[in-house]
Design a protein around this motif. Structure first.
Motif, PDB file in Angstrom:
ATOM      1  N   VAL A 190      80.307 -47.053  17.181  1.00  9.74           N
ATOM      2  CA  VAL A 190      80.019 -46.857  18.599  1.00  9.74           C
ATOM      3  C   VAL A 190      78.563 -46.401  18.711  1.00  9.74           C
ATOM      4  O   VAL A 190      78.204 -45.319  18.248  1.00  9.74           O
ATOM      5  CB  VAL A 190      80.958 -45.810  19.222  1.00  9.74           C
ATOM      6  CG1 VAL A 190      80.576 -45.551  20.678  1.00  9.74           C
ATOM      7  CG2 VAL A 190      82.410 -46.287  19.137  1.00  9.74           C
ATOM      8  N   MET A 191      77.749 -47.234  19.322  1.00 12.00           N
ATOM      9  CA  MET A 191      76.320 -46.953  19.443  1.00 12.00           C
ATOM     10  C   MET A 191      75.964 -46.728  20.905  1.00 12.00           C
ATOM     11  O   MET A 191      76.355 -47.507  21.776  1.00 12.00           O
ATOM     12  CB  MET A 191      75.498 -48.123  18.905  1.00 12.00           C
ATOM     13  CG  MET A 191      73.997 -47.894  18.919  1.00 12.00           C
ATOM     14  SD  MET A 191      73.106 -49.336  18.285  1.00 12.00           S
ATOM     15  CE  MET A 191      73.124 -50.385  19.739  1.00 12.00           C
ATOM     16  N   ALA A 192      75.241 -45.656  21.172  1.00 14.83           N
ATOM     17  CA  ALA A 192      74.784 -45.359  22.529  1.00 14.83           C
ATOM     18  C   ALA A 192      73.323 -45.743  22.678  1.00 14.83           C
ATOM     19  O   ALA A 192      72.497 -45.412  21.812  1.00 14.83           O
ATOM     20  CB  ALA A 192      74.970 -43.882  22.837  1.00 14.83           C
ATOM     21  N   LEU A 193      73.013 -46.441  23.756  1.00 12.79           N
ATOM     22  CA  LEU A 193      71.630 -46.745  24.126  1.00 12.79           C
ATOM     23  C   LEU A 193      71.189 -45.743  25.180  1.00 12.79           C
ATOM     24  O   LEU A 193      71.824 -45.636  26.235  1.00 12.79           O
ATOM     25  CB  LEU A 193      71.515 -48.154  24.719  1.00 12.79           C
ATOM     26  CG  LEU A 193      71.591 -49.363  23.806  1.00 12.79           C
ATOM     27  CD1 LEU A 193      71.493 -50.628  24.644  1.00 12.79           C
ATOM     28  CD2 LEU A 193      70.497 -49.328  22.763  1.00 12.79           C
ATOM     29  N   ILE A 194      70.132 -45.007  24.905  1.00 10.58           N
ATOM     30  CA  ILE A 194      69.612 -44.065  25.887  1.00 10.58           C
ATOM     31  C   ILE A 194      68.147 -44.390  26.178  1.00 10.58           C
ATOM     32  O   ILE A 194      67.492 -45.112  25.421  1.00 10.58           O
ATOM     33  CB  ILE A 194      69.752 -42.599  25.419  1.00 10.58           C
ATOM     34  CG1 ILE A 194      68.859 -42.320  24.205  1.00 10.58           C
ATOM     35  CG2 ILE A 194      71.203 -42.270  25.132  1.00 10.58           C
ATOM     36  CD1 ILE A 194      68.781 -40.844  23.830  1.00 10.58           C
ATOM     37  N   GLY A 195      67.650 -43.870  27.265  1.00 15.42           N
ATOM     38  CA  GLY A 195      66.262 -44.092  27.654  1.00 15.42           C
ATOM     39  C   GLY A 195      66.117 -44.006  29.151  1.00 15.42           C
ATOM     40  O   GLY A 195      67.109 -44.071  29.894  1.00 15.42           O
ATOM     41  N   PRO A 196      64.902 -43.879  29.645  1.00 17.10           N
ATOM     42  CA  PRO A 196      64.684 -43.772  31.086  1.00 17.10           C
ATOM     43  C   PRO A 196      65.032 -45.076  31.805  1.00 17.10           C
ATOM     44  O   PRO A 196      65.170 -46.128  31.184  1.00 17.10           O
ATOM     45  CB  PRO A 196      63.183 -43.463  31.184  1.00 17.10           C
ATOM     46  CG  PRO A 196      62.598 -43.998  29.927  1.00 17.10           C
ATOM     47  CD  PRO A 196      63.642 -43.824  28.876  1.00 17.10           C
ATOM     48  N   SER A 197      65.177 -44.993  33.114  1.00 12.41           N
ATOM     49  CA  SER A 197      65.406 -46.195  33.906  1.00 12.41           C
ATOM     50  C   SER A 197      64.264 -47.175  33.685  1.00 12.41           C
ATOM     51  O   SER A 197      63.091 -46.786  33.650  1.00 12.41           O
ATOM     52  CB  SER A 197      65.502 -45.838  35.395  1.00 12.41           C
ATOM     53  OG  SER A 197      66.596 -44.982  35.629  1.00 12.41           O
ATOM     54  N   GLY A 198      64.614 -48.445  33.511  1.00 14.35           N
ATOM     55  CA  GLY A 198      63.604 -49.456  33.272  1.00 14.35           C
ATOM     56  C   GLY A 198      63.206 -49.606  31.818  1.00 14.35           C
ATOM     57  O   GLY A 198      62.304 -50.384  31.497  1.00 14.35           O
ATOM     58  N   ALA A 199      63.904 -48.886  30.917  1.00 13.92           N
ATOM     59  CA  ALA A 199      63.554 -48.955  29.495  1.00 13.92           C
ATOM     60  C   ALA A 199      64.033 -50.237  28.837  1.00 13.92           C
ATOM     61  O   ALA A 199      63.583 -50.578  27.744  1.00 13.92           O
ATOM     62  CB  ALA A 199      64.126 -47.750  28.754  1.00 13.92           C
ATOM     63  N   GLY A 200      64.990 -50.943  29.476  1.00 21.85           N
ATOM     64  CA  GLY A 200      65.494 -52.197  28.921  1.00 21.85           C
ATOM     65  C   GLY A 200      66.907 -52.119  28.384  1.00 21.85           C
ATOM     66  O   GLY A 200      67.379 -53.055  27.740  1.00 21.85           O
ATOM     67  N   LYS A 201      67.606 -51.037  28.676  1.00 22.10           N
ATOM     68  CA  LYS A 201      68.949 -50.845  28.121  1.00 22.10           C
ATOM     69  C   LYS A 201      69.929 -51.912  28.623  1.00 22.10           C
ATOM     70  O   LYS A 201      70.616 -52.558  27.836  1.00 22.10           O
ATOM     71  CB  LYS A 201      69.465 -49.445  28.464  1.00 22.10           C
ATOM     72  CG  LYS A 201      68.553 -48.320  28.000  1.00 22.10           C
ATOM     73  CD  LYS A 201      69.155 -46.957  28.249  1.00 22.10           C
ATOM     74  CE  LYS A 201      69.438 -46.662  29.710  1.00 22.10           C
ATOM     75  NZ  LYS A 201      68.217 -46.635  30.538  1.00 22.10           N
TER      76      LYS A 201
END
Length: 281
Positions: free
Chosen positions: A30-41
Motif C-alpha cells: 500500500v503506497m501513499a502519494l502525498i504532495g501539495p495541490s497541483g503536484a501531479g498525484k
C-alpha cells in the motif's frame, strides 16, 4: 507488479504535470502519494489506467505494457485496476446493489449491462462485499440517501467486484470527517491485506498516510522528491515536499472505535425484492 519508467505528462501548453517518474510497486504493498495541490498525484494515478494519456514513458502491470494498449485490449487491462474516486462516482438514482454490480460492466455484454442483468456469482459476491464493508442494511437504498462514508464504502465494494490486482485510490478521505477518514483508510488497508492487493492512494492527509501506508512517495511539481518508509518522513522532508511549516505540531489522536454510522440498523434480508438470479432490480 507495477512498474513506471520515465513517465512524463506534458500538456499542449508546454506545462509538465509529471516529469520522468520512476516507480516500482510490488504485490500487496500500500503506497501513499502525498504532495501539495497541483503536484501531479491525481495525474499519476490516471496515467496508470490511461484515463490520462502519458506523453512518454512505460507503464507495465505484470507482463502487460499498458501504454501500448488500445480498444478492447485496454478495456480488458482496466479490469485489473480498480478505481476508487474522491467524489465516489456513484449513480444517485440507482440502489447500492446496482452501483456495486456496475463493477462488473467490463465483464458483461452491452445488453446485459443495459438491462442490469448480472450472473448469479456476481450478485452473490456483491452481497458478500457489502457485508464486508459494513453496508448489509443498505443494499436496496438509493445512493443519494447515503452519507459520505457510506458512499465511499459502496465505491470500495464496486472496485473490488472487478476482482482487481491493483487499487488506484484518488483522495478517498477528502470529503469525510476525521473519524470516518480513519475508518475508510483502515478498511482499504485491511482489504488489501486480505486479498493481496497493491494500492496507490493519493492523499492529502500526511498523518493518515503515515498510519496506514507501507510506503510514502512525495511529489512536488511533478517530480518525486521522497520515496521511503512512513517512519522516515521527517519535518525536513515534509518541508522539501510542501514548503516551510511547523511540522512538529500534531493533533491529539482521536478515539475511532465507534462506527461512522451512529444509528443501529436492522438485519438485512438475503432476498432483496426484485433481485433474482441473473438480475438486479
Amino acid at each position: 507488479m507495477l512498474t513506471l519508467s520515465g513517465v512524463t505528462k506534458r500538456y499542449p501548453t508546454g506545462d509538465r504535470a509529471l516529469t520522468d517518474i520512476e516507480l516500482t510497486l510490488p504485490k500487496g504493498q500500500v503506497m501513499a502519494l502525498i504532495g501539495p495541490s497541483g503536484a501531479g498525484k491525481s495525474t499519476l494515478i490516471r496515467c496508470v489506467n490511461r484515463l490520462v494519456e502519458p506523453t512518454q514513458g512505460s507503464i507495465r502491470l505484470e507482463e502487460t505494457e499498458i501504454t501500448r494498449l488500445s480498444g478492447n485490449a485496454l478495456r480488458q487491462a482496466r479490469r485489473s485496476m480498480g478505481m476508487i474516486f474522491q467524489e465516489y462516482a456513484l449513480v444517485d438514482r440507482l440502489t447500492v446493489m446496482e452501483n456495486v454490480l456496475s463493477g462488473r460492466l467490463g465483464y458483461v455484454g452491452f445488453w446485459r449491462s443495459f438491462l442490469r442483468r448480472y450472473p448469479q456469482d456476481a450478485v452473490t459476491e456483491a452481497f458478500r462485499l457489502l457485508e464486508r464493508v459494513g453496508l448489509p442494511h443498505a443494499i436496496d437504498k438509493r445512493a443519494d440517501a447515503l452519507s459520505g462514508g457510506q458512499r465511499q464504502r459502496v465505491g470500495i465494494a464496486r472496485a473490488l467486484l472487478q476482482s482487481p490486482k491493483l487499487l488506484l485510490v484518488d483522495e478517498p478521505t477528502a470529503s469525510l470527517d476525521p473519524k470516518t477518514s480513519r475508518q475508510i483508510m483502515r478498511l482499504i488497508r485491511e482489504l488489501c491485506a486480505e486479498r493481496g492487493l497493491a494500492a496507490i492512494i493519493n492523499i492529502h492527509d500526511v498523518t493518515l498516510a503515515q498510519q496506514f501506508a507501507d510506503r510514502i512517495v512525495g511529489l512536488r511539481a511533478g517530480e518525486i522528491v521522497f520515496d521511503g518508509l512512513p517512519s522516515e518522513l521527517t519535518s525536513e522532508i515534509l518541508t522539501t515536499i510542501y514548503g516551510e511549516e511547523d511540522w512538529d505540531t500534531t493533533p491529539e489522536p482521536m478515539d475511532d472505535d465507534v462506527s461512522d454510522d451512529s444509528i443501529s440498523h436492522p438485519p438485512y434480508a438475503r432476498e432483496v425484492p426484485g433481485l433474482a438470479a441473473g438480475g438486479a432490480r
